[in-house]
Design a protein around this motif. Sequence first.
Motif, PDB file in Angstrom:
ATOM      1  N   ILE A  66      38.929  62.033  42.220  1.00  9.16           N
ATOM      2  CA  ILE A  66      39.890  61.297  41.207  1.00  9.16           C
ATOM      3  C   ILE A  66      39.845  61.757  40.337  1.00  9.16           C
ATOM      4  N   LEU A  67      38.215  62.234  39.491  1.00 12.63           N
ATOM      5  CA  LEU A  67      38.832  63.033  38.404  1.00 12.63           C
ATOM      6  C   LEU A  67      38.961  64.644  38.018  1.00 12.63           C
ATOM      7  N   ARG A 118      34.474  59.468  43.538  1.00 11.59           N
ATOM      8  CA  ARG A 118      35.011  59.541  42.759  1.00 11.59           C
ATOM      9  C   ARG A 118      34.999  60.995  42.074  1.00 11.59           C
ATOM     10  N   SER A 142      31.872  62.366  46.930  1.00 10.03           N
ATOM     11  CA  SER A 142      32.480  61.284  46.116  1.00 10.03           C
ATOM     12  C   SER A 142      34.025  61.050  46.279  1.00 10.03           C
ATOM     13  N   ALA A 198      39.852  58.169  48.159  1.00  8.92           N
ATOM     14  CA  ALA A 198      38.468  57.610  47.513  1.00  8.92           C
ATOM     15  C   ALA A 198      38.060  56.145  47.714  1.00  8.92           C
ATOM     16  N   ARG A 199      39.288  55.431  47.929  1.00 11.38           N
ATOM     17  CA  ARG A 199      39.223  54.527  48.345  1.00 11.38           C
ATOM     18  C   ARG A 199      38.162  54.406  49.758  1.00 11.38           C
ATOM     19  N   ARG A 204      35.980  65.545  51.148  1.00 13.99           N
ATOM     20  CA  ARG A 204      35.793  63.718  50.825  1.00 13.99           C
ATOM     21  C   ARG A 204      36.537  63.559  52.957  1.00 13.99           C
ATOM     22  N   TRP A 248      43.773  58.767  45.126  1.00 15.86           N
ATOM     23  CA  TRP A 248      43.446  57.701  45.376  1.00 15.86           C
ATOM     24  C   TRP A 248      43.151  56.913  46.660  1.00 15.86           C
TER      25      TRP A 248
END
Length: 137
Positions: free
Chosen positions: A11-12, A8, A6, A63-64, A129, A60
């Motif tokens: 990003i984390l 998320r 994911s 992740a989009r 990803r 970023w």
Amino acid sequence: MPAVASGRALILSMLVLIVCDVIGGFVVASGVNTGDEAWGFNAKSTVPLPIGAAQLVLAWLAARNARPPVGLVAAVVLSVFCLISFLSGLFDGDLFHTVASAGLISWAVGWGVLLLLVTAAVGLLASARAAQLYRLR
């Protein structure tokens, strides 16, 4: 695998890497580098600030879900970036020099290993990803 792949999670993990870079620049590098070196391309025990910023932007974008081709390319580039950073961290001599000067069991060596592990995690998550975005194309 969807939770691992994911945006998320990516990003984390990238935010954890940025926090480690900032900590490394302020705390760990305080005795190793001058102020200018801590954020530049001659840094030891941290990633240069422009590289960290570029990695954050790539994470970023990956992740989009707005434009999958852009996210896929960003995820692939980020995973390659992390692979290069990981290999550089292992073989550029800084870690071995730190072991030689501070000993195998020291905070500086521990910090270097932590940065390598977080970088590897970001790279693996970026690869996951990319695989997910590739399947969605």
